[in-house]
Design a protein around this motif. Sequence first.
Motif, PDB file in Angstrom:
ATOM      1  N   UNK A  41      21.515 111.664  74.803  1.00 38.24           N
ATOM      2  CA  UNK A  41      21.353 111.985  76.473  1.00 38.24           C
ATOM      3  C   UNK A  41      20.160 111.228  76.988  1.00 38.24           C
ATOM      4  N   UNK A  42      19.076 111.136  76.258  1.00 39.91           N
ATOM      5  CA  UNK A  42      17.790 110.128  76.894  1.00 39.91           C
ATOM      6  C   UNK A  42      18.537 108.849  77.119  1.00 39.91           C
ATOM      7  N   UNK A  43      19.062 108.144  76.245  1.00 43.25           N
ATOM      8  CA  UNK A  43      19.568 106.914  76.449  1.00 43.25           C
ATOM      9  C   UNK A  43      20.586 106.812  77.614  1.00 43.25           C
ATOM     10  N   UNK A  44      21.414 107.841  77.754  1.00 44.12           N
ATOM     11  CA  UNK A  44      22.382 107.774  78.838  1.00 44.12           C
ATOM     12  C   UNK A  44      21.455 107.570  80.175  1.00 44.12           C
ATOM     13  N   UNK A  45      20.450 108.746  80.138  1.00 43.73           N
ATOM     14  CA  UNK A  45      19.741 108.554  81.398  1.00 43.73           C
ATOM     15  C   UNK A  45      18.987 107.190  81.721  1.00 43.73           C
ATOM     16  N   UNK A  46      18.403 106.914  80.612  1.00 40.38           N
ATOM     17  CA  UNK A  46      17.642 105.615  80.527  1.00 40.38           C
ATOM     18  C   UNK A  46      18.680 104.411  81.271  1.00 40.38           C
ATOM     19  N   UNK A  47      19.944 104.295  80.829  1.00 40.51           N
ATOM     20  CA  UNK A  47      20.985 103.250  81.344  1.00 40.51           C
ATOM     21  C   UNK A  47      21.114 103.741  82.767  1.00 40.51           C
ATOM     22  N   UNK A  48      21.495 104.960  83.043  1.00 44.45           N
ATOM     23  CA  UNK A  48      21.779 105.403  84.321  1.00 44.45           C
ATOM     24  C   UNK A  48      20.490 105.064  85.375  1.00 44.45           C
ATOM     25  N   UNK A  49      19.124 105.016  84.859  1.00 40.61           N
ATOM     26  CA  UNK A  49      18.393 104.622  85.739  1.00 40.61           C
ATOM     27  C   UNK A  49      18.104 103.417  85.931  1.00 40.61           C
ATOM     28  N   UNK A  50      18.511 102.496  84.835  1.00 39.07           N
ATOM     29  CA  UNK A  50      18.513 100.907  84.945  1.00 39.07           C
ATOM     30  C   UNK A  50      19.471 100.741  86.081  1.00 39.07           C
ATOM     31  N   UNK A  51      20.581 101.219  86.118  1.00 37.66           N
ATOM     32  CA  UNK A  51      21.743 100.789  87.033  1.00 37.66           C
ATOM     33  C   UNK A  51      21.222 101.330  88.383  1.00 37.66           C
ATOM     34  N   UNK A  52      20.448 102.363  88.383  1.00 41.27           N
ATOM     35  CA  UNK A  52      19.989 102.851  89.646  1.00 41.27           C
ATOM     36  C   UNK A  52      18.939 101.606  90.536  1.00 41.27           C
ATOM     37  N   UNK A  53      17.926 101.193  89.478  1.00 41.66           N
ATOM     38  CA  UNK A  53      16.966 100.415  89.865  1.00 41.66           C
ATOM     39  C   UNK A  53      17.607  98.729  90.019  1.00 41.66           C
ATOM     40  N   UNK A  54      18.483  98.630  89.305  1.00 41.74           N
ATOM     41  CA  UNK A  54      18.825  97.090  89.284  1.00 41.74           C
ATOM     42  C   UNK A  54      20.118  97.016  90.105  1.00 41.74           C
ATOM     43  N   UNK A  55      20.798  98.164  90.382  1.00 40.60           N
ATOM     44  CA  UNK A  55      22.090  98.148  91.059  1.00 40.60           C
ATOM     45  C   UNK A  55      23.271  97.864  90.315  1.00 40.60           C
ATOM     46  N   UNK A  56      23.022  97.354  89.175  1.00 36.78           N
ATOM     47  CA  UNK A  56      24.099  96.997  88.300  1.00 36.78           C
ATOM     48  C   UNK A  56      23.664  97.119  86.875  1.00 36.78           C
ATOM     49  N   UNK A  57      24.710  96.884  86.189  1.00 35.41           N
ATOM     50  CA  UNK A  57      24.592  97.167  84.747  1.00 35.41           C
ATOM     51  C   UNK A  57      24.919  95.626  84.104  1.00 35.41           C
ATOM     52  N   UNK A  58      23.963  95.085  83.310  1.00 30.31           N
ATOM     53  CA  UNK A  58      24.189  93.756  82.613  1.00 30.31           C
ATOM     54  C   UNK A  58      24.472  94.277  81.271  1.00 30.31           C
ATOM     55  N   UNK A  59      25.586  94.053  80.852  1.00 32.10           N
ATOM     56  CA  UNK A  59      26.169  94.409  79.671  1.00 32.10           C
ATOM     57  C   UNK A  59      25.290  93.752  78.424  1.00 32.10           C
ATOM     58  N   UNK A  60      25.157  92.560  78.603  1.00 25.86           N
ATOM     59  CA  UNK A  60      24.334  91.611  77.924  1.00 25.86           C
ATOM     60  C   UNK A  60      22.914  91.980  77.553  1.00 25.86           C
ATOM     61  N   UNK A  61      22.346  92.397  78.587  1.00 26.82           N
ATOM     62  CA  UNK A  61      20.792  92.740  78.563  1.00 26.82           C
ATOM     63  C   UNK A  61      20.776  94.432  78.062  1.00 26.82           C
ATOM     64  N   UNK A  62      21.615  95.133  78.127  1.00 25.55           N
ATOM     65  CA  UNK A  62      21.628  96.456  78.010  1.00 25.55           C
ATOM     66  C   UNK A  62      21.739  96.677  76.371  1.00 25.55           C
ATOM     67  N   UNK A  63      22.923  96.127  75.802  1.00 25.12           N
ATOM     68  CA  UNK A  63      23.343  96.022  74.756  1.00 25.12           C
ATOM     69  C   UNK A  63      23.374  95.196  73.662  1.00 25.12           C
ATOM     70  N   UNK A  64      22.101  94.483  73.601  1.00 21.93           N
ATOM     71  CA  UNK A  64      22.114  93.637  72.773  1.00 21.93           C
ATOM     72  C   UNK A  64      21.666  93.996  71.261  1.00 21.93           C
ATOM     73  N   UNK A  65      22.118  93.597  70.214  1.00 21.92           N
ATOM     74  CA  UNK A  65      21.941  94.339  68.897  1.00 21.92           C
ATOM     75  C   UNK A  65      20.294  94.641  68.917  1.00 21.92           C
ATOM     76  N   UNK A  66      19.629  93.761  69.407  1.00 18.55           N
ATOM     77  CA  UNK A  66      18.086  93.861  69.084  1.00 18.55           C
ATOM     78  C   UNK A  66      17.564  95.113  69.913  1.00 18.55           C
ATOM     79  N   UNK A  67      18.099  95.252  71.185  1.00 18.11           N
ATOM     80  CA  UNK A  67      17.634  96.310  71.942  1.00 18.11           C
ATOM     81  C   UNK A  67      18.150  97.649  71.395  1.00 18.11           C
TER      82      UNK A  67
END
Length: 80
Positions: A41-67
Motif C-alpha cells: 500500500x505504501x509503495x502504491x502511495x509512493x508511486x501515486x505521489x511520484x505521478x502527482x509531482x512529476x505529472x507522469x509516470x516513467x516506467x523505466x525510472x519507476x520499476x528498474x530492477x534495482x529500484x
Amino acid sequence: MNKDLSCQESVELVTDYIEDALPPEERWRFEHHLSYCPGCRTYVDQIRETIRITGRLSREETLTPARRERLLSQFRSRRR
Ligand SMILES: [Zn+2]
C-alpha cells in the motif's frame, strides 16, 4: 491461478494498476494483496505521489530492477 500475489508480483503490477490497465481478475488479486499488505500500500502511495509531482509516470525510472529491489528491502526492514 488463485494463489495470492507475492509482494514482488504486486510491485510489478503497480504501474498497470495505477494506469487502470489490469484485467479485472488481476486487479482483484492486487487489491486483495493490498488489503493485508501495508508495505505494498505504501509503495502504491509512493508511486501515486511520484505521478502527482512529476505529472507522469516513467516506467523505466519507476520499476528498474534495482529500484524495485531497494523498495522491497525497505519493506522487509520496516516489518522487523
Ligand atoms: Zn505486499
